[in-house]
Scaffold this motif. Structure first.
Motif, PDB file in Angstrom:
ATOM      1  N   TYR A   1       0.978  -1.178   0.053  1.00  0.00           N
ATOM      2  CA  TYR A   1       0.216   0.035  -0.058  1.00  0.00           C
ATOM      3  C   TYR A   1       0.815   1.342  -0.173  1.00  0.00           C
ATOM      4  O   TYR A   1       0.482   2.195  -0.474  1.00  0.00           O
ATOM      5  CB  TYR A   1      -0.726   0.230   1.250  1.00  0.00           C
ATOM      6  CG  TYR A   1      -1.935  -0.795   1.095  1.00  0.00           C
ATOM      7  CD1 TYR A   1      -2.729  -0.922  -0.055  1.00  0.00           C
ATOM      8  CD2 TYR A   1      -2.441  -1.583   2.188  1.00  0.00           C
ATOM      9  CE1 TYR A   1      -4.022  -1.748  -0.374  1.00  0.00           C
ATOM     10  CE2 TYR A   1      -3.650  -2.565   2.120  1.00  0.00           C
ATOM     11  CZ  TYR A   1      -4.428  -2.433   0.934  1.00  0.00           C
ATOM     12  OH  TYR A   1      -5.462  -3.322   0.770  1.00  0.00           O
TER      13      TYR A   1
ATOM     14  N   ASN B   1      -1.099   4.492  -1.252  1.00  0.00           N
ATOM     15  CA  ASN B   1      -2.409   4.523  -0.796  1.00  0.00           C
ATOM     16  C   ASN B   1      -1.972   4.442   1.053  1.00  0.00           C
ATOM     17  O   ASN B   1      -2.092   3.311   1.505  1.00  0.00           O
ATOM     18  CB  ASN B   1      -3.187   3.279  -0.768  1.00  0.00           C
ATOM     19  CG  ASN B   1      -4.621   3.235  -0.665  1.00  0.00           C
ATOM     20  OD1 ASN B   1      -4.885   3.932   0.571  1.00  0.00           O
ATOM     21  ND2 ASN B   1      -5.506   2.582  -1.247  1.00  0.00           N
TER      22      ASN B   1
ATOM     23  N   LYS C   1      -4.610   3.000   3.758  1.00  0.00           N
ATOM     24  CA  LYS C   1      -4.629   1.572   3.950  1.00  0.00           C
ATOM     25  C   LYS C   1      -3.420   1.007   4.465  1.00  0.00           C
ATOM     26  O   LYS C   1      -3.345   0.073   5.015  1.00  0.00           O
ATOM     27  CB  LYS C   1      -5.004   1.000   2.438  1.00  0.00           C
ATOM     28  CG  LYS C   1      -6.365   1.158   2.317  1.00  0.00           C
ATOM     29  CD  LYS C   1      -6.826   0.117   0.807  1.00  0.00           C
ATOM     30  CE  LYS C   1      -8.314   0.217   0.383  1.00  0.00           C
ATOM     31  NZ  LYS C   1      -8.522  -0.428  -0.670  1.00  0.00           N
TER      32      LYS C   1
END
Length: 605
Positions: free
Chosen positions: A264, A269, A272
């Motif tokens: 992630y 991201n 996350k």
């Protein structure tokens, strides 16, 4: 009345059915969430630790079998089992499996000299990678920003979580390639492989039955093979797709969440990434004395938190993570503790609390105090005769040939070996001296640092220009360039070995008598190191050659300027030497011998 009761029943039945449907929808939604470790919480503490240990050893067995040619990995795995498994997490069945794994590892291990040598190459590369992402400022406080911290985090994590095998595939240096030769499995490798798979299967069945564990949470060999294959997939999107789609399978497997953290983060991201960290923590894995694996990916979590959390929340969270990293590493995990120090500098920027600077200084000082011993060992090895590997009396023919080849390599390497510079120590010394300046440490502290680095006043680095950087109070005057014996012979240059390193930068400028534009030669290649008196580096000479300078037509009266920077990448004193070309042949019968060089290069003081 009956109709009214019927309506009331129907009403309650409808509410009950609606409640059941909502529960079903809630369960469906929960199952579809990409980040969740809550179903493991239904287990007892004993069951949770049992499933963690079972999955850990199943994965470790597969990693051992797939990395059986990586002696460095096998040695680290052996050490992990001996030193880091918590005794409280081991029952009699698990102890039996652990002993079996140790026997298997022993069957694969390599001779220690090679292992240490490869580890040295790996540490050198790790430090150089970290240095490449850090600016070289006069004041460390002026450059620590969010992106700088992110770059350091990536460098530290990539340097520590890469397996030995992936490291080998990236290195093309002839010395590492040579060491890798002859690493075939022993004759009993097939039997070892069979035994490891057989006992791993038996261990899984026994633990599931004895501890009443949910069978779907126990990973089998195929599960681990798929996980390892996808873990190594360079396509991050594909890797994440596999991990998210198979969350139910790997939900109770700690390494699953660690790979998600890294994946992630690489994808950008960050939310996350933080969720995956929380999910890993919810497993409450207690099978290790220290959780090295989680500590190794936490720099990415710190960097992710820095990017998306509000400042106050980040400051609190970062301190928690830094404490966790520190408490779950050892002193030889210098790169992780180096990252903590940079994080504390970042926190100082955000809070102006000088205590963070002091924490950073203390961490780096401990790093230096540990790493300085390795530099001294390297110095001793360099000045002594080549330490050859002894052939055991019971060595097989193949093993004897392998050791003989390795010893020949060591002797050949010594012919062009320059003084050692231990890059991890250099990196930490730079940060230590910068922090000392910013904290304005007193004379007593400076004397302590000098004592750590130089003991009774002796040199730490065998190259004076490098060693001079790391003194607060230097008791010895630096030798003047005019006292240095340097010889220039057109396409060949010889200098004292004390002024050279593998990363020396040499620039030779030739001022031509027939042209206003000077010729510059920078392609100087190290050829040999001549040792006159054993153990006395002041008598060593290093010779370089330049392929392009070989074609230069030097004329009588040509001036040559030689500039030597002893170590590329750091700021050191450079050395400059001047020469003038003079004709040495005076008799007519010597002049006509055009195939002989008729020029010498005399040093200009």
């Amino acid at each position: 009345m009956i109709k009214k009761q019927t309506n009331v029943k129907a009403k309650y039945m409808a509410l009950f059915l609606a409640f059941i449907i909502l529960l079903g929808l809630a369960g469906f939604t929960k199952a579809e969430e990409p980040i969740s470790g809550s179903n493991v919480n239904l287990l007892t503490d004993v069951q949770r630790n049992s499933i963690s240990m079972l999955n850990y050893l199943t994965a470790l067995t597969q990693e051992i079998n797939s990395s059986k040619n990586s002696r460095l990995y096998l040695e680290e795995a052996y050490s992990e089992l001996i030193n880091n498994i918590s005794p409280n997490a081991v029952d009699s069945r698990t102890l039996e499996q652990l002993i079996n794994l140790l026997d298997i590892l022993e069957g694969y291990r390599m001779i220690s000299v090679k292992r240490d040598r490869i580890k040295y190459f790996h540490e050198q590369e790790s430090a150089q990678t970290i240095r490449s992402v850090i600016p070289n400022p006069l004041n460390i406080l002026s450059i620590i920003e969010s992106q700088s911290l992110a770059d350091i985090a990536l460098s530290v994590v990539n340097a520590t979580i890469d397996s030995a095998i992936s490291y080998y595939t990236k290195i093309n240096e002839k010395n590492v390639e040579h060491i890798m030769q002859g690493w075939e499995l022993d004759d009993e490798a097939s039997e070892l492989l069979h035994n490891s798979r057989k006992t791993a299967f038996n261990y899984m069945i026994s633990m599931v039955n004895e501890q009443d564990l949910p069978g779907e949470l126990a990973l089998n060999e195929a599960n681990i093979d798929s996980f390892i294959a996808n873990k190594k997939n360079k396509n991050i999107i594909q890797r994440i797709q596999f991990l998210e789609s198979n969350q139910k399978t790997y939900n109770a497997f700690g390494d699953y969440w660690l790979v998600l953290i890294e994946s992630y983060y690489s994808q950008g991201n960050y939310e996350k990434c933080l969720d995956a960290a929380k999910a890993y923590e919810s497993l409450d894995v207690r099978i290790f004395r220290k959780d090295y694996n989680y500590a190794r990916v936490l720099p990415l979590v710190v960097s992710a938190a820095n990017k998306i959390l509000e400042e106050n929340e980040y400051v609190n969270r970062a301190q928690e993570y830094c404490n966790y990293i520190y408490n779950n590493t050892d002193i030889d995990d210098w790169s992780l503790r180096y990252f903590i120090a940079h994080t504390y500098i970042d926190l100082f920027h955000k809070t102006q609390d000088s205590n963070f600077l002091q924490r950073a200084y203390n961490l780096v000082l401990d790093n230096v105090n540990y790493l300085v011993n390795r530099q001294k060992e390297l110095n001793t090895e360099y000045l002594a005769d080549v330490l050859l590997v002894k052939v055991p009396k019971d060595a097989s023919k193949d093993n004897k040939q392998e050791i003989d080849k390795y010893n020949e390599f060591l002797k050949e390497e010594r012919k062009s070996e320059t003084p050692p510079i231990y890059e991890p120590l250099l990196l930490n010394c730079d940060l230590l001296f910068m922090l000392a300046s910013d904290l304005d440490v007193g004379d007593k502290e400076k004397a302590k640092v000098d004592g750590i680095l130089h003991g009774n006043g002796e040199e730490l680095f065998l190259i004076p220009a490098v060693d001079d950087r790391y003194w607060f109070v230097h008791p010895v005057e630096t030798e003047e360039p005019r006292d240095v014996e340097v010889e220039f012979r057109g396409d060949e240059l010889s200098i004292p070995t004390e002024y050279a390193s593998t990363e020396s930068v040499i620039k030779v400028t030739v001022s031509n008598t027939e042209s206003d534009v000077p010729s510059v030669y920078e392609d100087w290649i190290l050829q040999r190191v001549d040792r006159k008196i054993k153990g006395d580096i002041s008598t060593f000479t290093t010779t370089y050659q330049s392929p392009s300078a070989k074609n230069h037509e030097f004329a009588d009266g040509t001036t040559v300027e030689v500039e030597i920077m002893p170590k590329d990448g750091i700021s050191t004193n450079s050395y400059k030497f001047s020469f003038v070309a003079e004709r040495k042949k005076t008799d007519w019968w010597e002049v006509v011998k055009v195939w002989k060089k008729d020029l010498v290069f005399n040093r200009v003081q």
